[in-house]
Enzyme design. Structure first.
Site, short mmCIF file in Angstrom:
data_model
loop_
_atom_site.label_atom_id
_atom_site.label_comp_id
_atom_site.label_asym_id
_atom_site.label_seq_id
_atom_site.Cartn_x
_atom_site.Cartn_y
_atom_site.Cartn_z
CB SER A 181 -0.95 0.02 1.20
OG SER A 181 -1.98 -0.89 0.98
CE LYS B 33 -3.64 0.62 -1.20
NZ LYS B 33 -4.38 0.16 -0.01
CE1 TYR C 144 -4.93 -1.23 -4.48
CE2 TYR C 144 -5.32 -3.61 -4.51
CZ TYR C 144 -5.12 -2.44 -3.81
OH TYR C 144 -5.09 -2.46 -2.44
CE1 TYR D 60 -4.90 1.37 4.47
CE2 TYR D 60 -3.29 0.22 5.80
CZ TYR D 60 -3.72 0.66 4.58
OH TYR D 60 -3.00 0.41 3.47
CB VAL E 210 0.00 -5.92 4.16
CG1 VAL E 210 -1.25 -5.35 4.79
CG2 VAL E 210 -0.15 -6.16 2.69
#
Ligand code: GLN
Length: 314
Positions: free
Chosen positions: A64, A67, A191, A243, A261
């Protein structure tokens, strides 16, 4: 040895001894085999001096953290129109949560939860073939890191493609609200591939320098994005980058940061440093456990928290 090198070495030595490492992600089968004892830390200061320790040259799956780069690219393409497709509020729920999407009619809370990142990827893909979009993202990362050897780990991408049922559900759900323009399997293919980019802490700290220095690559003086945009990406990292652990990260570390992760965290000390840390074991929110601990010590010893408070202790 500089004061910063000293701090970075001491943190790495301390992290080696810790046994409370959390759990390596196993829901992407290819990530389950990563050794939990790995630890790397790299800090690049405003003068370009690099302080590196531990497994700082071992590539890991950035997941991630990618991103940040897709958000940068999508903002470059769509500008503020992007915020019609995706919000910029903390989600207060898991990175792959489905329930919030229903309440909010398919518009994801922010670009860093999976749904939001998939919507961002869809925007980058529009007008291109998936292969071209993957190439564009990879080339951007290579460009900002000044390193053309950075590559996608195809085994990780394929592993996630085979098992990414939740992401498929999120994408289909958004598609039903018209938030995804392209065929769902195309968007997800892009993705999964950008999540599977493999980078070392050194490459990641190099890549993020533009965020630490007002949109400018300090080594070349080249403007990657406008200063205002860098500031805003950092703001979204601070509020949403971890998050449901974003509040705790701000409280303990006090720097904008983005986790993945694969166990990496990229963090920014605005105007001061670009930072990457890697420890594969995760906490319950899917954020690197010792990565966060290491950054907490770093911010305390350097006095870099954006909220102030600590005097540097070299
Ligand atoms: N590729 C991962 C997923 O979609 C990214 C999640 C993460 O790093 N938090 O599940």
């Amino acid at each position: 040895m500089t004061a910063l090198e000293n701090i970075v070495n001491e943190i790495a030595a301390e992290m080696r001894l810790r046994t409370d490492r959390g759990e390596v992600a196993s829901y992407i089968p290819e990530l389950a085999g990563v050794h939990p004892s790995a630890f790397g830390l790299v800090v690049i200061d405003a003068e370009g001096k690099v302080a590196a320790a531990g497994d700082c040259d071992t590539p890991f799956s950035i997941q991630s953290i990618s991103k940040i780069f897709t958000l940068t690219l999508a903002l470059g393409k769509a500008g503020d129109r992007l915020w019609k497709r995706v919000g910029r509020e903390p989600s207060g729920s898991a990175f792959n949560s489905i329930v919030q999407l229903e309440y909010e009619r398919g518009v994801p809370r922010n670009p860093f939860i999976n749904a939001g990142a998939i919507a961002v990827t869809d925007l980058i893909l529009s007008g291109h073939q998936p292969r071209e979009a993957i190439g564009e993202i990879l080339r951007f990362v290579q460009f900002v890191a000044d390193d053309s050897t950075i590559a996608i780990d195809e085994a990780v991408a394929a592993s996630e493609q085979r098992t990414g049922f939740r992401n498929t559900a999120l994408a289909n759900y958004m598609k039903s609200f018209g938030v995804i323009d392209n065929p769902v399997h195309y968007t997800l293919g892009v993705y999964f591939h950008h999540c599977a980019i493999a980078m070392s802490c050194r490459q990641l700290a190099m890549a993020g320098r533009y965020l630490a220095h007002g949109g400018i690559n300090p080594a070349t003086g080249y403007s990657v994005i406008q200063a205002e945009r860098a500031r805003r990406i950092n703001a979204v990292m601070l509020t949403c980058g971890h998050y449901d652990g974003s509040g705790e990260f701000a409280y303990r570390v006090g720097l904008p940061g983005k986790s993945g992760v694969g166990g990496g965290i990229y963090a920014v000390a605005p105007g001061k440093a670009s930072i990457a840390v890697w420890s594969p074991g995760l906490d319950a929110n899917g954020n690197s456990r010792l990565g966060r601990v290491a950054l907490e010590i770093l911010a305390k010893r350097t006095g870099w928290s954006i909220f102030g408070g600590d005097r540097p202790s070299a």
